[in-house]
Scaffold this active site. Sequence first.
Site, mmCIF file in Angstrom:
data_model
loop_
_atom_site.group_PDB
_atom_site.id
_atom_site.type_symbol
_atom_site.label_atom_id
_atom_site.label_comp_id
_atom_site.label_asym_id
_atom_site.label_seq_id
_atom_site.Cartn_x
_atom_site.Cartn_y
_atom_site.Cartn_z
ATOM 1 N N GLY A 133 0.824 -1.199 0.000
ATOM 2 C CA GLY A 133 0.000 0.000 0.000
ATOM 3 C C GLY A 133 0.856 1.246 0.000
ATOM 4 O O GLY A 133 2.014 1.220 0.456
ATOM 5 N N GLN B 241 3.109 9.786 1.549
ATOM 6 C CA GLN B 241 4.393 9.094 1.396
ATOM 7 C C GLN B 241 5.135 9.506 0.128
ATOM 8 O O GLN B 241 6.310 9.197 -0.038
ATOM 9 C CB GLN B 241 4.193 7.573 1.396
ATOM 10 C CG GLN B 241 3.703 7.023 2.723
ATOM 11 C CD GLN B 241 3.553 5.515 2.666
ATOM 12 O OE1 GLN B 241 2.541 4.995 2.212
ATOM 13 N NE2 GLN B 241 4.584 4.802 3.106
ATOM 14 N N CYS C 208 6.615 -0.661 6.527
ATOM 15 C CA CYS C 208 6.139 0.550 5.862
ATOM 16 C C CYS C 208 7.255 1.042 4.952
ATOM 17 O O CYS C 208 8.415 1.078 5.352
ATOM 18 C CB CYS C 208 5.806 1.606 6.922
ATOM 19 S SG CYS C 208 5.247 3.170 6.235
ATOM 20 N N LEU C 209 6.879 1.411 3.721
ATOM 21 C CA LEU C 209 7.893 1.896 2.773
ATOM 22 C C LEU C 209 8.654 3.099 3.339
ATOM 23 O O LEU C 209 9.818 3.297 3.022
ATOM 24 C CB LEU C 209 7.233 2.283 1.449
ATOM 25 C CG LEU C 209 6.704 1.134 0.578
ATOM 26 C CD1 LEU C 209 5.900 1.693 -0.592
ATOM 27 C CD2 LEU C 209 7.835 0.253 0.071
ATOM 28 N N HIS D 242 -3.679 0.628 8.072
ATOM 29 C CA HIS D 242 -2.336 1.227 8.014
ATOM 30 C C HIS D 242 -2.309 2.438 7.070
ATOM 31 O O HIS D 242 -1.841 3.514 7.429
ATOM 32 C CB HIS D 242 -1.349 0.138 7.554
ATOM 33 C CG HIS D 242 0.062 0.599 7.386
ATOM 34 N ND1 HIS D 242 1.119 0.041 8.086
ATOM 35 C CD2 HIS D 242 0.618 1.557 6.590
ATOM 36 C CE1 HIS D 242 2.242 0.658 7.724
ATOM 37 N NE2 HIS D 242 1.970 1.566 6.817
ATOM 38 N N GLU D 243 -2.859 2.255 5.869
ATOM 39 C CA GLU D 243 -2.806 3.331 4.865
ATOM 40 C C GLU D 243 -3.714 4.501 5.241
ATOM 41 O O GLU D 243 -3.360 5.657 5.036
ATOM 42 C CB GLU D 243 -3.173 2.801 3.476
ATOM 43 C CG GLU D 243 -2.253 1.714 2.926
ATOM 44 C CD GLU D 243 -0.781 2.058 2.999
ATOM 45 O OE1 GLU D 243 -0.414 3.242 2.862
ATOM 46 O OE2 GLU D 243 0.024 1.137 3.220
ATOM 47 N N HIS E 102 -2.121 6.833 7.635
ATOM 48 C CA HIS E 102 -1.176 7.775 7.002
ATOM 49 C C HIS E 102 -1.878 9.099 6.665
ATOM 50 O O HIS E 102 -1.272 10.160 6.741
ATOM 51 C CB HIS E 102 -0.617 7.198 5.694
ATOM 52 C CG HIS E 102 0.607 6.354 5.869
ATOM 53 N ND1 HIS E 102 1.783 6.829 6.398
ATOM 54 C CD2 HIS E 102 0.858 5.060 5.542
ATOM 55 C CE1 HIS E 102 2.694 5.850 6.406
ATOM 56 N NE2 HIS E 102 2.163 4.771 5.891
HETATM 57 ZN ZN LIG Z 1 3.058 2.931 5.676
#
Ligand SMILES: [Zn+2]
Length: 168
Positions: free
Chosen positions: A43, A48, A89-90, A131-132, A135
């Site tokens: 995701g 991000q 997480c990226l 999670h997304e 953000h």
């Molecule tokens: Zn993340």
Amino acid sequence: MKLIKYPDPILSTKCAEVVNGDEKTSEILNEMSQKLYEWSGAGLAAPQVGILKRMVAIDIRETPSQLYKLINPQIVWKSEKMIESNEGCLSLPILRVEILRHESVVVEYLDDNFVKRRVTANGFLSCCLQHELDHLDGILYIDRLSKLKKSRAIKKFEKLQMEEQGEK
Ligand SMILES: [Zn+2]
């Protein structure tokens, strides 16, 4: 688009709603989806990549694979039952942490044609959506940990980053 990494303050900023009909929206979501695959994530949320708008791209790589492009997503129902979710997480590369998430959620959103949709998600997809969506409110998954566990996770992350830089 470039990946914004922790501890950039952009990642702690609440994102604005997307205005219906905003022309650039589908362009941005397409590019986010490309980056999602390029960076091998499950995701990717707009902050991000430095865009403070409520947009998310998700593909948890099931077969058949399904790409979700979500505009202004909202959790409208969540199960009481929680599950352990092993997450990364990226924006915090390499680190993985166990987090408690709702086992199931129902999310309402607009697709990239601004059509209202609803997805019922369980397990990994449910965790990924939570999670997304976090953000978009400036919440990172490590913010869901207790103070002690969070500071441990950050120390571990910093150590991993140093080790990786040492190897280069
Ligand atoms: Zn993340």
